[in-house]
Design a protein around this motif. Structure first.
Motif, PDB file in Angstrom:
ATOM      1  N   ASP A  12     -16.969   4.326 119.862  1.00 37.91           N
ATOM      2  CA  ASP A  12     -15.755   4.258 120.674  1.00 37.91           C
ATOM      3  C   ASP A  12     -15.744   3.019 121.550  1.00 37.91           C
ATOM      4  N   ASN A  13     -16.877   2.379 121.582  1.00 38.30           N
ATOM      5  CA  ASN A  13     -16.999   1.199 122.426  1.00 38.30           C
ATOM      6  C   ASN A  13     -16.985  -0.041 121.542  1.00 38.30           C
ATOM      7  N   ARG A  15     -16.078  -3.770 120.267  1.00 38.87           N
ATOM      8  CA  ARG A  15     -15.767  -5.051 120.900  1.00 38.87           C
ATOM      9  C   ARG A  15     -14.684  -5.733 120.076  1.00 38.87           C
ATOM     10  N   SER A  16     -14.190  -6.829 120.600  1.00 31.25           N
ATOM     11  CA  SER A  16     -13.124  -7.525 119.895  1.00 31.25           C
ATOM     12  C   SER A  16     -13.689  -8.258 118.688  1.00 31.25           C
ATOM     13  N   PRO A  59      -5.376  -9.649 123.863  1.00 37.29           N
ATOM     14  CA  PRO A  59      -5.718  -8.280 124.233  1.00 37.29           C
ATOM     15  C   PRO A  59      -4.864  -7.303 123.433  1.00 37.29           C
ATOM     16  N   VAL A  60      -5.308  -6.057 123.348  1.00 35.86           N
ATOM     17  CA  VAL A  60      -4.619  -5.084 122.493  1.00 35.86           C
ATOM     18  C   VAL A  60      -3.146  -4.941 122.867  1.00 35.86           C
ATOM     19  N   GLU A  61      -2.819  -5.069 124.157  1.00 36.59           N
ATOM     20  CA  GLU A  61      -1.414  -4.943 124.593  1.00 36.59           C
ATOM     21  C   GLU A  61      -0.554  -6.009 123.916  1.00 36.59           C
ATOM     22  N   LYS A  79      -7.505   0.508 117.805  1.00 37.23           N
ATOM     23  CA  LYS A  79      -8.758   0.978 118.421  1.00 37.23           C
ATOM     24  C   LYS A  79      -9.568  -0.176 118.985  1.00 37.23           C
ATOM     25  N   ILE A  80      -9.294  -1.378 118.504  1.00 38.84           N
ATOM     26  CA  ILE A  80     -10.047  -2.519 119.016  1.00 38.84           C
ATOM     27  C   ILE A  80      -9.472  -2.929 120.372  1.00 38.84           C
ATOM     28  N   PRO A  81     -10.302  -3.464 121.268  1.00 42.11           N
ATOM     29  CA  PRO A  81      -9.797  -3.879 122.584  1.00 42.11           C
ATOM     30  C   PRO A  81      -8.962  -5.154 122.514  1.00 42.11           C
ATOM     31  N   GLY A  82      -9.121  -5.912 121.433  1.00 44.66           N
ATOM     32  CA  GLY A  82      -8.388  -7.165 121.314  1.00 44.66           C
ATOM     33  C   GLY A  82      -8.907  -7.937 120.126  1.00 44.66           C
ATOM     34  N   TYR A 237     -19.823  -2.723 120.738  1.00 42.66           N
ATOM     35  CA  TYR A 237     -20.295  -3.612 121.775  1.00 42.66           C
ATOM     36  C   TYR A 237     -21.767  -3.315 122.043  1.00 42.66           C
TER      37      TYR A 237
END
Ligand code: GDP
Length: 362
Positions: A12-13, A15-16, A59-61, A79-82, A237
């Motif tokens: 769940d952690n 990284r990009s 970034p994911v946004e 699901k990825i942060p970016g 990560y």
């Protein structure tokens, strides 16, 4: 060790992922990157896209906004942060971004000009991607050059194709078919993305235009999908530092600096680091970790912002003493309290032969 750190990390952690853009000259690699970076103010598109050293971070946004037109029902979950995209397209940065034979570039976009098909450097890129086992998608770029193409800026490809007259649709189908045959001749099964049932088996072809922005939402969604489906295990990560030198540059006032991509872990000001040099291993302390200043920070005199600490994945410029002979492509190792510096030096220099043979052939 990295293996321990990986085991301790959680799925769940994530990284990009790090993405490289490859392809033949003039296929539109630079234009595509420019187009993705561009934010659409009218549509209230978030910035948050940050220019780093040698790379751009989405970034994911920003990814969600840029793919909204092809994900209206939000069925696709990010699901990825970016996503970190390397700014210099081409072989050089792809081959430099590697550590002990494995590529630090997690995924790639191979750009093909739909009007030209596969060209010599396309084939070379395909060989590199195959050797490094790097999953990739293909952007079939310049669809706006199909004769009679009517554009809708930044549209999803399928929606745009549906609006074209029969002649355009036929020309597209014809060129798509030829491309698939050319890929098959190179030993790759390929399929236009909306008919691809298995990204593990077939390379996805995504038609794009870097001029009109059409197909780019599809491309960003696909690259995310490919990462999430194929690479979750590699993208956790971890705290262990994984870092590669992309470029060695002399900057006025800063001396010799190295531009690195930190693919895992974190680096702090003052950290002891070890890397390859032409005159032997280099051990030094990080003086500054620099990222570009944003335009609005007018009071900042320098073009750079100092960071006390940076966390993967990102591109950052490192200043330190003794970097004059540093070698692009070198791994950068962090010397921790209990580490034997000599051992790390031997370790990092074991790559040297590879690096030098690459320098002499390029
Ligand atoms: P690179 O060498 O792969 O980085 O290619 P560039 O991004 O520099 O583009 C090469 C040329 O193709 C430039 O003249 C671009 O304006 C043009 N070009 C790039 N993408 C497109 C596209 O989608 N449509 C059209 N019509 N021209 C494009």
């Amino acid at each position: 060790t990295i293996a321990d750190a990986r085991a301790a990390a959680s799925k769940d952690n994530l990284r990009s992922p790090i993405c490289c853009i490859l392809g033949h000259v003039d296929t539109g690699k630079t234009k595509l990157l420019d187009k993705i970076r561009q934010t659409n103010v009218q549509e209230g598109e978030a910035g948050g896209i940050t220019q780093q050293i040698g790379a751009t971070y989405f970034p994911v946004e920003a990814l969600e906004k840029k793919t909204a037109v092809v994900n209206a029902d939000n069925a696709f979950k990010f699901k990825i942060p970016g996503l970190l995209i390397i700014d210099t397209p081409g072989h050089e940065s792809f081959t430099n971004l590697r550590s002990r034979g494995s590529s630090l570039c997690n995924i790639a976009i191979l750009v093909v000009d739909i009007m030209h098909g596969l060209e010599p450097q396309t084939l070379e890129s395909m060989r590199l991607l195959r050797d490094r086992k790097t999953p990739f998608i293909v952007a079939l770029n310049k669809i706006d050059r199909l004769y009679g193409w009517k554009q809708i800026a930044n549209n999803g490809f399928r929606e745009s194709l549906a609006m074209q007259n029969k002649g355009v649709q036929n020309e597209f189908a014809d060129r798509l078919e030829k491309t698939k045959i050319a890929f098959a001749e190179q030993g790759f099964n390929s399929e236009v993305f909306y008919e691809n049932k298995s990204m593990a088996r077939n390379v996805s072809l995504v038609p794009t235009s870097a001029h009109t922005g059409e197909g780019i939402p599809d491309m960003l969604k696909l690259i995310t999908q490919l990462t999430q489906e194929r690479m979750a295990g590699q993208l956790m990560y971890i705290s262990e530092v994984e870092c590669t030198v992309l470029e060695v540059k002399v900057i006025e006032g800063l001396g010799t600096t190295i531009d690195v991509v930190l693919t895992n872990g974190r680096l702090k000001e003052g950290d002891r680091i070890v890397l390859c040099g032409t005159e032997g291993p280099i051990a030094t302390n990080i003086r500054a970790l620099l990222t570009p200043a944003e335009m609005k920070e007018l009071r900042v005199k320098s073009a750079y912002v100092h960071n006390k600490e940076v966390k993967a994945a990102l591109g950052v410029k490192i200043t330190a003493n003794g970097l004059e002979n540093a070698i692009a492509g070198s791994r950068l190792l962090l010397v921790k309290e209990d580490d034997d510096e000599e051992e790390l030096m031997d370790d990092v220099m074991s790559d040297l032969e590879n690096l030098l043979s690459k320098i002499s052939t390029s």
